[in-house]
Design a protein around this motif. Structure first.
Motif, PDB file in Angstrom:
ATOM      1  N   ARG A 105       0.818  -1.115  -0.086  1.00  0.00           N
ATOM      2  CA  ARG A 105       0.012   0.127   0.137  1.00  0.00           C
ATOM      3  C   ARG A 105       0.760   1.247  -0.003  1.00  0.00           C
ATOM      4  NH1 ARG A 105      -2.175  -3.066   4.043  1.00  0.00           N
ATOM      5  NH2 ARG A 105      -1.496  -1.674   5.725  1.00  0.00           N
ATOM      6  N   HIS A 110       0.594   5.753  -0.003  1.00  0.00           N
ATOM      7  CA  HIS A 110       0.156   6.853   0.328  1.00  0.00           C
ATOM      8  C   HIS A 110       1.104   7.803  -0.011  1.00  0.00           C
ATOM      9  CE1 HIS A 110      -3.298   9.368   2.645  1.00  0.00           C
ATOM     10  NE2 HIS A 110      -2.658   9.932   1.537  1.00  0.00           N
ATOM     11  N   ALA A 118      -2.365   6.218  -9.670  1.00  0.00           N
ATOM     12  CA  ALA A 118      -3.530   6.695  -8.678  1.00  0.00           C
ATOM     13  C   ALA A 118      -4.578   5.999  -8.738  1.00  0.00           C
ATOM     14  CB  ALA A 118      -3.700   8.224  -8.874  1.00  0.00           C
ATOM     15  N   ASP A 169      -5.990   0.368  -6.778  1.00  0.00           N
ATOM     16  CA  ASP A 169      -6.738   0.173  -5.473  1.00  0.00           C
ATOM     17  C   ASP A 169      -5.671   0.722  -4.308  1.00  0.00           C
ATOM     18  OD1 ASP A 169      -8.837   0.000  -6.616  1.00  0.00           O
ATOM     19  OD2 ASP A 169      -9.029  -2.345  -6.559  1.00  0.00           O
ATOM     20  N   THR A 216      -2.698   5.931  -3.093  1.00  0.00           N
ATOM     21  CA  THR A 216      -3.390   6.934  -2.692  1.00  0.00           C
ATOM     22  C   THR A 216      -2.284   7.906  -3.135  1.00  0.00           C
ATOM     23  OG1 THR A 216      -4.951   6.099  -1.165  1.00  0.00           O
ATOM     24  CG2 THR A 216      -4.416   8.428  -1.028  1.00  0.00           C
ATOM     25  N   GLN A 251      -1.840  12.414  -3.043  1.00  0.00           N
ATOM     26  CA  GLN A 251      -2.516  13.472  -2.684  1.00  0.00           C
ATOM     27  C   GLN A 251      -1.590  14.803  -2.973  1.00  0.00           C
ATOM     28  OE1 GLN A 251      -4.149  12.394   1.547  1.00  0.00           O
ATOM     29  NE2 GLN A 251      -5.316  14.056   0.807  1.00  0.00           N
ATOM     30  N   CYS A 283      -2.164  15.147   5.106  1.00  0.00           N
ATOM     31  CA  CYS A 283      -3.199  14.606   4.437  1.00  0.00           C
ATOM     32  C   CYS A 283      -4.399  15.592   4.452  1.00  0.00           C
ATOM     33  CB  CYS A 283      -3.678  13.247   4.993  1.00  0.00           C
ATOM     34  SG  CYS A 283      -2.641  11.887   4.862  1.00  0.00           S
ATOM     35  N   SER A 334      -7.863  16.319  -2.144  1.00  0.00           N
ATOM     36  CA  SER A 334      -8.411  15.323  -1.990  1.00  0.00           C
ATOM     37  C   SER A 334      -7.838  14.444  -2.964  1.00  0.00           C
ATOM     38  CB  SER A 334     -10.191  15.187  -2.068  1.00  0.00           C
ATOM     39  OG  SER A 334     -10.001  15.424  -3.757  1.00  0.00           O
ATOM     40  N   PRO A 335      -7.515  12.973  -3.088  1.00  0.00           N
ATOM     41  CA  PRO A 335      -6.979  12.254  -4.158  1.00  0.00           C
ATOM     42  C   PRO A 335      -7.826  12.601  -5.477  1.00  0.00           C
ATOM     43  CG  PRO A 335      -7.461  10.830  -2.393  1.00  0.00           C
ATOM     44  CD  PRO A 335      -8.159  12.141  -1.903  1.00  0.00           C
ATOM     45  N   LYS A 336      -9.009  12.831  -5.541  1.00  0.00           N
ATOM     46  CA  LYS A 336      -9.706  13.314  -7.019  1.00  0.00           C
ATOM     47  C   LYS A 336      -9.360  14.442  -7.303  1.00  0.00           C
ATOM     48  CE  LYS A 336     -14.320  13.859  -8.943  1.00  0.00           C
ATOM     49  NZ  LYS A 336     -15.866  13.660  -8.645  1.00  0.00           N
TER      50      LYS A 336
END
Length: 283
Positions: free
Chosen positions: A166, A168, A197, A200, A203, A205, A263, A268-270
Motif C-alpha cells: 500500500r 500513500h 493513482a 486500489d 493513494t 494527494q 493529508c 483530495s485524491p480526486k
C-alpha cells in the motif's frame, strides 16, 4: 511459473532488526546491563549496542552464547540469525542497502511525503534516469542501469497479487512542475502518476502551491509500516550526505501526526489527480 517478488522472501535487514529487538528485550528481562552482558560475551559495550540496534550482525555462534548467558531457549533467534546472514535481493544490482530497502521489502505500507521530486515508487524509467544522472553521485553506465533496475523491481510490489504494497504519497505541487529530463519525460511521468493513482492500494494527494506554508516544509520523509504488531513503524529521512533512521516509537508517532496533518491540508485524491492532469496538459 510466476516469478517471486522480493516482498515474499525474507529480507536480511528486516530479520536483523527483529533479532536485535528480541535480543535487547531478553537481556533487559534478565536485569543485566549492557556493560555486564558485553563483558560476559567478550564484546565491547559499543559493539553489543550496535547489535541490539540492528546496525551490526549477530552470527549464530554469538546468538547461542547469548541464549546461554540469558538462560533462554528460542529457536526463532537462531533462524533469524541465519536469515540475517543471507544476502538481500539488491546485492545482485551492486547496491549497498543502508537500511531502507531491506525494510521496505517487508513493509506492508509506505507513507511518503515528497517536496521536490516524484516518489521513487511512482517514477517512470526515463524520469529516474534523468534524476540519477543529475545527482551529486556520478554513476557509470552500469551503476546507473543497476540503480534503475533495482527501483523498477521495487515498484513491482505495488501490483503484486500476493504481497501488494500500500502506498500513500503526498507530493508538493512544485515537484509536478519541476522539469526533470525535459517536457516529454515530465509529461509522461505525470501521466504515469495519474495511472498509478487508479490502483486500489495507491493513494496520491497533492499539496497545492495556493496552500502556502505547510507542515511538511521541514523536509521529505517516509514512514514504513509492517503487518506484525511486534514490528514497529520506521521513519526514514534523507539529507544531502546521508540519511536518518528513526525508530523510537514517540518520534515515529510525531512523524505520523505530521503526515496525517498533511493529508488534511492536501487536496483530495480526486482533486489531486485533476491538478496533475492540468499541469501535464500545460507541458
Amino acid at each position: 511459473m510466476r516469478e517471486v517478488i522480493m516482498g515474499t522472501t525474507p529480507s536480511p535487514t528486516f530479520r536483523r532488526r527483529r533479532l536485535a529487538k528480541k535480543l535487547k528485550a531478553i537481556r533487559k528481562s534478565t536485569g543485566m546491563t549492557l556493560a555486564e552482558a558485553a563483558l560476559a560475551l567478550y564484546k565491547q559495550p559499543s559493539a553489543l549496542s550496535r547489535i541490539e540496534k540492528g546496525r551490526a550482525k549477530a552470527d549464530v555462534h554469538l546468538v547461542r552464547s547469548m541464549m546461554d548467558l540469558y538462560d533462554v531457549r528460542d529457536d526463532e533467534l537462531i533462524e533469524l540469525a541465519l536469515q540475517a546472514a543471507k544476502p538481500g535481493w539488491w546485492v545482485r544490482y551492486g547496491i549497498r542497502d543502508r537500511g531502507y530497502i531491506g525494510l521496505e521489502t517487508e513493509a506492508t505500507e509506505v507513507l511518503s511525503s515528497q517536496l521536490v521530486y516524484i516518489p521513487g515508487l511512482l517514477q517512470t524509467e526515463a524520469y529516474m534516469r534523468a534524476l540519477f544522472a543529475s545527482g551529486k553521485v556520478k554513476r557509470t553506465k552500469k551503476q546507473l542501469d543497476n540503480d534503475v533496475a533495482a527501483r523498477l523491481y521495487r515498484q513491482r510490489r505495488i501490483t503484486d497479487e500476493d504481497s501488494a504494497l500500500r502506498l500513500h504519497a503526498i507530493i508538493d505541487e512544485s515537484a509536478l512542475r519541476k522539469l526533470v529530463g525535459g517536457r516529454k519525460i515530465m509529461r509522461d511521468q505525470l501521466d504515469h502518476v495519474v495511472m498509478m493513482a487508479e490502483v486500489d492500494n495507491v493513494t496520491v494527494q497533492v499539496l497545492p502551491d495556493a496552500l502556502g506554508a505547510h507542515d511538511g516544509m521541514d523536509g521529505a520523509f517516509t514512514i514504513l509500516r509492517f503487518a506484525e504488531e511486534q514490528d514497529s513503524d520506521f521513519m526514514y529521512v534523507e539529507y544531502t550526505t546521508g540519511s536518518i533512521h528513526v525508530e523510537k516509537d514517540d518520534e515515529v508517532a510525531e512523524g505520523k501526526l505530521v503526515f496525517d496533518g498533511l493529508c488534511e491540508q492536501a487536496l483530495s485524491p480526486k482533486d489531486s489527480v485533476a491538478l496533475i492532469e492540468r499541469v501535464a496538459a500545460q507541458l
